[in-house]
Design a protein around this motif. Structure first.
Motif, PDB file in Angstrom:
ATOM      1  N   VAL A 705       0.856  -1.198   0.000  1.00 13.11           N
ATOM      2  CA  VAL A 705       0.000   0.000   0.000  1.00 13.11           C
ATOM      3  C   VAL A 705       0.885   1.238   0.000  1.00 13.11           C
ATOM      4  CG1 VAL A 705      -1.938  -1.088   1.189  1.00 13.11           C
ATOM      5  CG2 VAL A 705      -0.147   0.008   2.536  1.00 13.11           C
ATOM      6  N   GLU A 706       0.349   2.285  -0.562  1.00  8.05           N
ATOM      7  CA  GLU A 706       1.018   3.589  -0.493  1.00  8.05           C
ATOM      8  C   GLU A 706       0.085   4.514   0.248  1.00  8.05           C
ATOM      9  OE1 GLU A 706       3.429   3.610  -4.667  1.00  8.05           O
ATOM     10  OE2 GLU A 706       2.511   5.458  -3.935  1.00  8.05           O
ATOM     11  N   THR A 707       0.540   5.051   1.327  1.00  9.19           N
ATOM     12  CA  THR A 707      -0.366   5.835   2.158  1.00  9.19           C
ATOM     13  C   THR A 707       0.372   7.011   2.773  1.00  9.19           C
ATOM     14  OG1 THR A 707      -1.970   5.658   3.944  1.00  9.19           O
ATOM     15  CG2 THR A 707       0.023   4.354   4.179  1.00  9.19           C
ATOM     16  N   TYR A 708      -0.276   7.616   3.732  1.00  9.51           N
ATOM     17  CA  TYR A 708       0.293   8.817   4.353  1.00  9.51           C
ATOM     18  C   TYR A 708       0.081   8.726   5.857  1.00  9.51           C
ATOM     19  CZ  TYR A 708      -4.640  10.023   4.219  1.00  9.51           C
ATOM     20  OH  TYR A 708      -5.986   9.991   4.372  1.00  9.51           O
ATOM     21  N   ASP A 709       0.922   9.413   6.599  1.00 11.65           N
ATOM     22  CA  ASP A 709       0.815   9.367   8.054  1.00 11.65           C
ATOM     23  C   ASP A 709      -0.297  10.251   8.576  1.00 11.65           C
ATOM     24  OD1 ASP A 709       2.742   7.511   8.570  1.00 11.65           O
ATOM     25  OD2 ASP A 709       4.369   8.957   8.638  1.00 11.65           O
ATOM     26  N   LYS A 710      -0.362  11.465   8.056  1.00 14.41           N
ATOM     27  CA  LYS A 710      -1.356  12.440   8.532  1.00 14.41           C
ATOM     28  C   LYS A 710      -1.999  13.100   7.322  1.00 14.41           C
ATOM     29  CE  LYS A 710       0.444  12.619  12.892  1.00 14.41           C
ATOM     30  NZ  LYS A 710      -0.292  12.069  14.014  1.00 14.41           N
ATOM     31  N   ARG A 711      -3.255  13.422   7.459  1.00 13.11           N
ATOM     32  CA  ARG A 711      -3.909  14.126   6.361  1.00 13.11           C
ATOM     33  C   ARG A 711      -3.345  15.546   6.243  1.00 13.11           C
ATOM     34  NH1 ARG A 711     -10.157  14.475   4.354  1.00 13.11           N
ATOM     35  NH2 ARG A 711      -9.840  12.326   3.813  1.00 13.11           N
ATOM     36  N   ASN A 712      -3.214  15.994   5.027  1.00  8.69           N
ATOM     37  CA  ASN A 712      -2.694  17.347   4.725  1.00  8.69           C
ATOM     38  C   ASN A 712      -1.344  17.611   5.375  1.00  8.69           C
ATOM     39  OD1 ASN A 712      -4.909  17.901   3.188  1.00  8.69           O
ATOM     40  ND2 ASN A 712      -5.998  19.031   4.779  1.00  8.69           N
ATOM     41  N   GLN A 713      -0.498  16.591   5.448  1.00  6.03           N
ATOM     42  CA  GLN A 713       0.807  16.772   6.094  1.00  6.03           C
ATOM     43  C   GLN A 713       1.845  17.374   5.147  1.00  6.03           C
ATOM     44  OE1 GLN A 713       2.571  13.082   7.211  1.00  6.03           O
ATOM     45  NE2 GLN A 713       2.747  12.332   5.137  1.00  6.03           N
ATOM     46  N   PHE A 714       1.572  17.302   3.845  1.00  8.16           N
ATOM     47  CA  PHE A 714       2.547  17.806   2.873  1.00  8.16           C
ATOM     48  C   PHE A 714       2.277  19.284   2.612  1.00  8.16           C
ATOM     49  CE2 PHE A 714       3.695  18.731  -1.541  1.00  8.16           C
ATOM     50  CZ  PHE A 714       5.039  18.374  -1.530  1.00  8.16           C
ATOM     51  N   ARG A 715       3.324  20.086   2.655  1.00 11.34           N
ATOM     52  CA  ARG A 715       3.184  21.516   2.393  1.00 11.34           C
ATOM     53  C   ARG A 715       3.707  21.863   1.009  1.00 11.34           C
ATOM     54  NH1 ARG A 715      -0.057  25.070   5.171  1.00 11.34           N
ATOM     55  NH2 ARG A 715      -0.313  24.138   7.192  1.00 11.34           N
ATOM     56  N   GLY A 716       2.875  22.498   0.245  1.00 14.78           N
ATOM     57  CA  GLY A 716       3.327  22.960  -1.057  1.00 14.78           C
ATOM     58  C   GLY A 716       4.290  24.127  -0.895  1.00 14.78           C
ATOM     59  N   ALA A 717       4.933  24.485  -1.984  1.00 11.26           N
ATOM     60  CA  ALA A 717       5.869  25.608  -1.934  1.00 11.26           C
ATOM     61  C   ALA A 717       5.108  26.899  -1.635  1.00 11.26           C
ATOM     62  CB  ALA A 717       6.587  25.722  -3.282  1.00 11.26           C
ATOM     63  N   ASP A 718       5.808  27.840  -1.018  1.00 13.22           N
ATOM     64  CA  ASP A 718       5.184  29.129  -0.706  1.00 13.22           C
ATOM     65  C   ASP A 718       4.751  29.831  -1.997  1.00 13.22           C
ATOM     66  OD1 ASP A 718       5.703  28.593   1.865  1.00 13.22           O
ATOM     67  OD2 ASP A 718       7.347  30.018   2.096  1.00 13.22           O
ATOM     68  N   TYR A 719       3.733  30.634  -1.852  1.00 16.93           N
ATOM     69  CA  TYR A 719       3.171  31.335  -3.002  1.00 16.93           C
ATOM     70  C   TYR A 719       3.556  32.805  -2.920  1.00 16.93           C
ATOM     71  CZ  TYR A 719      -0.317  32.843  -6.386  1.00 16.93           C
ATOM     72  OH  TYR A 719      -0.940  33.356  -7.489  1.00 16.93           O
ATOM     73  N   HIS A 720       4.106  33.360  -3.959  1.00 15.20           N
ATOM     74  CA  HIS A 720       4.249  34.814  -4.011  1.00 15.20           C
ATOM     75  C   HIS A 720       4.231  35.296  -5.465  1.00 15.20           C
ATOM     76  CE1 HIS A 720       8.688  34.273  -4.596  1.00 15.20           C
ATOM     77  NE2 HIS A 720       8.517  33.287  -3.740  1.00 15.20           N
ATOM     78  N   ARG A 721       3.797  36.507  -5.616  1.00 12.78           N
ATOM     79  CA  ARG A 721       3.555  36.994  -6.979  1.00 12.78           C
ATOM     80  C   ARG A 721       3.481  38.527  -6.970  1.00 12.78           C
ATOM     81  NH1 ARG A 721      -1.816  35.946  -7.665  1.00 12.78           N
ATOM     82  NH2 ARG A 721      -2.265  38.140  -7.928  1.00 12.78           N
ATOM     83  N   LEU A 722       3.998  39.128  -8.003  1.00 10.60           N
ATOM     84  CA  LEU A 722       3.895  40.581  -8.170  1.00 10.60           C
ATOM     85  C   LEU A 722       3.149  40.866  -9.467  1.00 10.60           C
ATOM     86  CD1 LEU A 722       4.832  43.534  -7.416  1.00 10.60           C
ATOM     87  CD2 LEU A 722       6.789  43.112  -8.904  1.00 10.60           C
ATOM     88  N   ASP A 723       2.140  41.709  -9.376  1.00 10.06           N
ATOM     89  CA  ASP A 723       1.415  42.152 -10.579  1.00 10.06           C
ATOM     90  C   ASP A 723       1.560  43.673 -10.678  1.00 10.06           C
ATOM     91  OD1 ASP A 723       0.521  39.529 -10.540  1.00 10.06           O
ATOM     92  OD2 ASP A 723      -1.390  40.059  -9.614  1.00 10.06           O
ATOM     93  N   ILE A 724       1.750  44.151 -11.876  1.00 13.91           N
ATOM     94  CA  ILE A 724       1.825  45.603 -12.044  1.00 13.91           C
ATOM     95  C   ILE A 724       1.016  46.023 -13.273  1.00 13.91           C
ATOM     96  CG2 ILE A 724       4.035  46.014 -10.894  1.00 13.91           C
ATOM     97  CD1 ILE A 724       5.414  45.858 -13.560  1.00 13.91           C
ATOM     98  N   SER A 725       0.532  47.220 -13.239  1.00 16.18           N
ATOM     99  CA  SER A 725      -0.163  47.724 -14.432  1.00 16.18           C
ATOM    100  C   SER A 725      -0.030  49.231 -14.523  1.00 16.18           C
ATOM    101  CB  SER A 725      -1.644  47.321 -14.430  1.00 16.18           C
ATOM    102  OG  SER A 725      -2.362  48.127 -13.551  1.00 16.18           O
ATOM    103  N   LEU A 726      -0.126  49.718 -15.726  1.00 15.44           N
ATOM    104  CA  LEU A 726      -0.076  51.155 -15.973  1.00 15.44           C
ATOM    105  C   LEU A 726      -1.303  51.515 -16.807  1.00 15.44           C
ATOM    106  CD1 LEU A 726       1.615  53.807 -15.762  1.00 15.44           C
ATOM    107  CD2 LEU A 726       2.554  53.222 -18.005  1.00 15.44           C
TER     108      LEU A 726
END
Lengths: 786, 302
Positions: A705-726
């Motif tokens: 079996v392939e399973t996991y120890d805890k639900r939602n235990q894996f953390r995705g990479a941090d999110y960051h973003r810059l948007d600009i407009s003129l």
């Protein structure tokens, strides 16, 4: 009952007191369009605020006999001072002049509303003008994506418009468009919201300290008010974008009496895609594509100063289709005819009629009747026939899956202002719900094979009645205390079962000095409807379902404590801490699947607990050349179910420790506006199988079996973003032309969209991270006809 | 258009995964304990899983040390000398070089004999089939209601796993059996369809005794039709000859573990299915140390 009597006694007492004073009442409107201004402040010169205009733009204040100078202010508008000699009740309708670019030398609304004055907590309004100037993906201005930049609000996945407020899920947001709830607020799986900013007048989000007039959801109230339509002259606007275009037209039908506004938006990807696809597949009958559209309309009838009737409507749909148009061909003496349809569509319908009426200088009434419907549909059909000398052979198969929720509602509310120390509201509401969580109609007709089927399979429709009454009073107690206290009592009848709840609400403010205030609030909320979802992007697997005999309503208790200050007359600064518990929140059980037709939906879900707490910092500037805000949220939210994760608490999917948002809109001069947003968030929590081992069943058989120890235990990479407009503004004879150019994800951060296992070239199992949008330039053109 | 922008990147790790000992053992009264010991691997480790031969297993009964169990080169497994007994509490401590020690405990449950059983067939189909020298009548049903009772042992936490098999015989497929899906309305009863089960049909019913402690438990099942389906290997000319009830009493941890394993097996290839966590009572490791007992009863088809 005793509490109601106490409130009634309070009204009588305060009304008696009020006889020594006179009432000044009326509306505050925009001078050019006569459009109501919600949240305008009325104060005595050099004195504290006396009143704030309600959602109808109305106010009512008490003043003693004599000379007064009243000041009317609204962010972005020139302030207006009016000197009066008061010796009787007075109707005073005030028009304010909009000042779009506010030079420091101009005498405009020289200060924002004093945040310390209000007892309300957890409430933020964002000016529509600011929203319109902010950068947006594909150049599509989006109210919900702007709200995601506020403290305590977490976006879902990259590019989507879901709102996760203070650890709540999207179904815990009460989203009201002109007072009527909308169930689904996104297009294209959440990449666009359904709201057309050109048709909006006011946006306010409440995250905590809910006034008693709101109910039915746990986590937030988002109130969007459409424009009523220009009473003075015709005005229009059009936005031409890469993905869609929209247009808005408003104007008087009968000057100063009846006005209208209509707004429409449609994407045109399908128009571009279908010819390309036909050329690629060499099938002239193939028709594939996707589009969405929105239509808003409103009629504003104002026969006199005391009455107003507003008729609003909205309709919008998304449609994916992969069809083959009917076609015939002749082969070997036989005429063949084929047709295929494969369609998926979902959308809202909404209609409301509101009657605002001033009963007396102190009493304002509002009645509303509304209808709202959300539906999605999956339709597949194939038809085939063969015609020859010997006869006709034909067969047809159709499968039609539908899920929908429909509400019919009526509500009546009263605003009572006996004096300047009390502003009370009371009301009642009745909603008839009809839930159809999902049923499929199969239709098969194949005479040659001897098969005929016309059958419906799926969950039966559920009807429910929800009603509530409320009473609240915004009280000034001495110089330092201001309290908004109220009660909300709701009932829900379903399946011969009655649920009911008394929900106390209180928000308090204690003034430390003129600009600093400590605020605290408590709110209990109850929710009778739920969204079952095993996806975050509004896939049609989402089901709206009611509480049932076995599934109890969700409820929450939230306490907040914070400080608020108005800085340098231009900035609002707040710090708020909150702690929220939620009970009976739903989630799918381990191994539950949407497609398991053996089980009805309520056997696939489990009710559990939720918990969320955090600290929010917010610094906002609403006026001046530079507007925007900086927000930081430190928070934690988790869930606990009896069987899921073996009863242990686990992080909510959108649990995020740190969230930062910085928003800047800078009017460089009358011709240029520069705007930028930057967002940072701790990565989302995922459940990914992390470990592989041999497991034995009760028969002694061993399998891997392939399973996991805890639900939602894996953390995705941090999110960051810059948007600009003129934005380049070109004043024209007809009005104004605005050209918008910008960059979404300016430094091309590869933010995770989802994670998935796969295999590499050597057939080894590997984990892949998929990112959606790199740097995306966008352009749009906005034309305003004045 | 939206998804045309997407970019896929390879991730090297799924967090930090430390290999743990995996111990599996299901005991039954009167049998010796057999252990399968292996190690866990990261999901991204593509190596095969091999059994460990260098583990040491200490077995305790009612808190007293019983024996050290070592790898048996002849039998190629870990066998105890002691035999499992009803009602006795056992504990194991397992160690192996390079791994953190693990431990687990279980109590061997007593069997729950099936006390009463009834079968009501409301609608009956019969097929006359000429076979060999004479003709035979083959029966099936359109509506069936099956009820059986058993006594739960009071004050003892455990769980039940049962199957109800349709046993048939006939010329097309010979004798065979199948676990049809039955309808039920019983608090605490869960149905799991295990695609990986070697049993035809793979339908298992799980009942936690939390709601029925010390009670005479009555299970009521009903079925509307035995029509041929893709999961049913019986042909129309095969006759239902009996129903067989197989009732396993499982130690609590084995009950939870087996439920999770079969639920895991039910999730094959369903994109929309929620992930399943495998229950384990092996402290600091994975697997299960559990025990079971068994009762069975046949109900002839009327």
């Amino acid at each position: 009952m005793r509490i109601l009597l106490a409130f009634a006694a309070l009204f009588i007492f305060t009304a008696a007191q009020a006889q020594k004073t006179f009432q000044i009442y009326g509306t505050v409107t925009d001078s050019a369009s006569a459009e109501k201004r919600v949240g305008s402040i009325i104060s005595e010169k050099n004195g504290a605020a006396l009143a704030v205009t309600n959602t109808s733009g109305s106010y009512s204040i008490s003043v003693p006999e004599g000379k007064h100078i009243l000041v009317f202010t609204h962010a972005g508008y020139e302030k207006k001072e009016i000197e009066l000699m008061v010796n009787s009740n007075l109707l005073l309708n005030v028009e304010l002049l909009y000042a779009p670019v506010m030079g420091e030398a101009k005498v405009v609304a020289e200060k924002v509303e004093n945040i310390a004055n209000s007892s309300q907590m957890g409430s933020i309004s964002v000016p529509i003008q600011t929203i319109k100037k902010m950068p947006a993906i594909f150049g599509e201005t989006d109210v919900l994506k702007v709200l995601q930049l506020l403290p305590g609000v977490k976006p879902g996945m990259e590019g989507t418009s879901g709102l996760y407020v203070r650890g709540g899920s999207p179904d815990q947001n009460l989203i009201l468009l002109d007072g009527t709830p909308l169930y689904n607020v996104s297009h294209l799986y959440g990449f666009f919201s359904v709201f057309n900013t050109d048709a909006l007048n006011q946006v306010e989000l409440i995250k905590g300290g809910f006034p008693a007039r709101y109910g039915g959801r746990l986590s937030s109230v988002l109130e969007l008010t459409m424009k009523d339509g220009n009473m003075r002259k015709f005005r229009g606007s059009a936005n031409l974008g890469l993905v869609s275009s929209n247009g808005t037209l408003e104007g008087p039908i009968w000057k100063n009496k009846i006005s209208f506004i209509v707004s429409a938006r449609r994407t045109y990807l399908d128009a571009l895609y279908t010819p390309l696809m036909r050329a690629a597949t060499l099938n002239p009958y193939a028709k594939q594509g996707y589009y969405f559209y929105d239509l808003n309309g409103k009629l504003n009838i104002k026969p006199n100063a005391n009455h107003q009737i507003l008729i609003s409507s909205y309709m919008g749909d998304d449609k994916f289709y992969n069809n083959v148009k009917p076609y015939k061909f002749l082969y070997d003496g036989v005429v063949y005819e084929n047709e295929e349809k494969d369609e998926l569509n979902w959308g809202n319908r909404l209609a409301s009629v509101r009657w605002n009426h001033r009963i007396s200088p102190r009493l304002f009434g509002s009645a509303i009747a509304n209808y709202t419907r959300y539906r999605y549909r999956v339709y597949q059909m194939s038809r085939h026939s063969e015609q020859s000398d010997t006869g006709v052979l034909s067969n047809q198969y159709a499968q039609d899956f539908r899920s929908q929720v429909r509400d019919w509602g009526a509500r009546y509310e009263l605003d009572y202002t006996p004096n300047n120390k009390h502003s009370a509201k009371a009301g009642m509401s009745l909603i008839a719900h009809k839930f159809s969580p999902g049923a499929t109609v199969y239709n098969l007709n194949d005479p040659q094979a001897g098969q005929k089927l016309d059958s419906t399979i799926g969950s039966a429709a559920i009807q429910a009645i929800e009603n509530y009454v409320f009473i609240e009073d915004d009280m000034v107690l001495g110089h330092r205390w201001k309290v908004n206290a109220g009660l909300h009592y709701s009932q829900f009848w379903v399946d011969k079962k009655l649920y009911h709840a008394l929900q106390p609400r209180i928000s308090m403010r204690y003034l430390l000095n003129r600009d600093w205030a400590i605020k605290a609030s408590y709110a209990r909320m109850q929710q009778y409807i739920h969204l079952l979802t095993n996806s975050t992007v509004g896939l049609p697997t989402d089901l709206w379902v009611p509480s049932t005999r076995d599934l109890k309503p969700e409820f929450s208790n939230q306490v907040s404590l914070g400080v608020a200050k108005t800085l340098l007359k231009k900035y609002i600064f707040t710090v708020e801490g909150y702690y929220k518990t939620m009970q009976n929140v739903l989630d799918y059980k381990n191994g539950a699947t949407f497609y398991n037709t053996y089980e009805t939906w309520y056997k696939k879900v489990e009710a559990g607990l939720g918990r969320s707490y955090g600290l929010e910092f917010f610094l906002q500037r609403k006026i001046g050349k530079l507007t925007g805000w900086v927000a930081y949220t430190l928070s934690k939210t988790d869930r606990k179910f009896t069987t899921i994760n073996f009863g242990e608490r686990f992080p909510f999917k959108y649990d995020s420790r740190h969230n930062i948002a910085a928003v800047m809109v800078y009017d460089i001069n009358e011709k240029h506006t520069l705007s930028a947003t930057w967002i940072y968030a701790t990565g989302n929590a995922f459940t990914l199988s992390s470990v592989r081992f041999n497991a034995m069943d009760a028969d002694g058989n061993i399998a891997q079996v392939e399973t996991y120890d805890k639900r939602n235990q894996f953390r995705g990479a941090d999110y960051h973003r810059l948007d600009i407009s003129l934005i380049r503004h070109y004043p024209k004879k007809f009005g104004e032309l605005n050209l918008v150019a910008g960059l979404y994800n300016a430094y091309s951060r590869r933010n995770p969209f989802y994670y998935q296992f796969g295999t590499d070239n050597y057939n080894n199992k590997v984990l892949y991270r998929t990112a959606l949008f790199p740097i995306l330039p966008f352009f749009s053109c906005n034309i305003v006809f004045k | 258009m939206v998804f045309s922008c997407q970019k896929v990147e390879k991730i090297e790790k799924v967090g930090t995964i430390t290999p743990k000992l995996v111990v599996n053992s299901v005991a039954e009264d009167g049998d010796v304990f057999e252990f399968v010991v292996s190690k866990s691997l990261s999901s991204l480790d593509n190596a095969p899983i091999k059994n460990l031969k260098n583990a040491k297993i200490k077995l305790y009964r009612e808190g007293l040390f019983v024996e050290d169990i070592l790898w048996d080169n002849i039998d190629q497994t870990y066998y105890s000398k002691a035999k499992a007994e009803y009602g006795k509490a056992y504990k194991i401590e397992v160690s192996a070089p390079g791994f953190k020690d693990v431990s687990a405990a279980c109590t061997v449950p007593r069997p729950a004999p099936i006390l009463a059983k009834t079968l009501k067939v409301k609608g009956k189909n019969t097929v006359v089939y000429n076979w060999g020298s004479g003709s035979r009548i083959y029966g099936s049903y359109t509506n069936a209601e099956l009820t059986f009772n058993f006594q739960d042992e009071g004050g003892v936490k455990n769980g039940y796993l049962f199957t109800v098999e349709e046993v048939w015989d006939g010329p097309s497929s010979g004798s065979g059996r199948y676990t049809p899906r039955w309808n039920y309305n019983m608090p605490g009863l869960e149905y799991v369809y295990d695609y990986q089960s070697s049993m035809s049909g793979g339908g298992f019913y799980f009942l936690d005794d939390a709601l029925y402690d010390g009670k005479n438990v009555q299970v009521k099942l009903s079925r509307e039709s035995d029509e041929y389906s893709s999961y049913n290997y019986r042909y129309d000319d095969d006759s239902v000859v009996a129903f067989q009830i197989n009732l396993y009493t499982l130690s609590t941890d084995l009950f939870h573990h087996d439920y999770s394993v079969r639920l895991y097996n039910s999730t094959q290839d369903d994109f929309f299915q929620e992930p399943v966590q495998i229950y384990s009572n092996i402290l600091n490791g994975y697997g299960v140390f559990g025990a079971r007992s068994f009762s069975t009863a046949d109900i002839p088809f009327p």
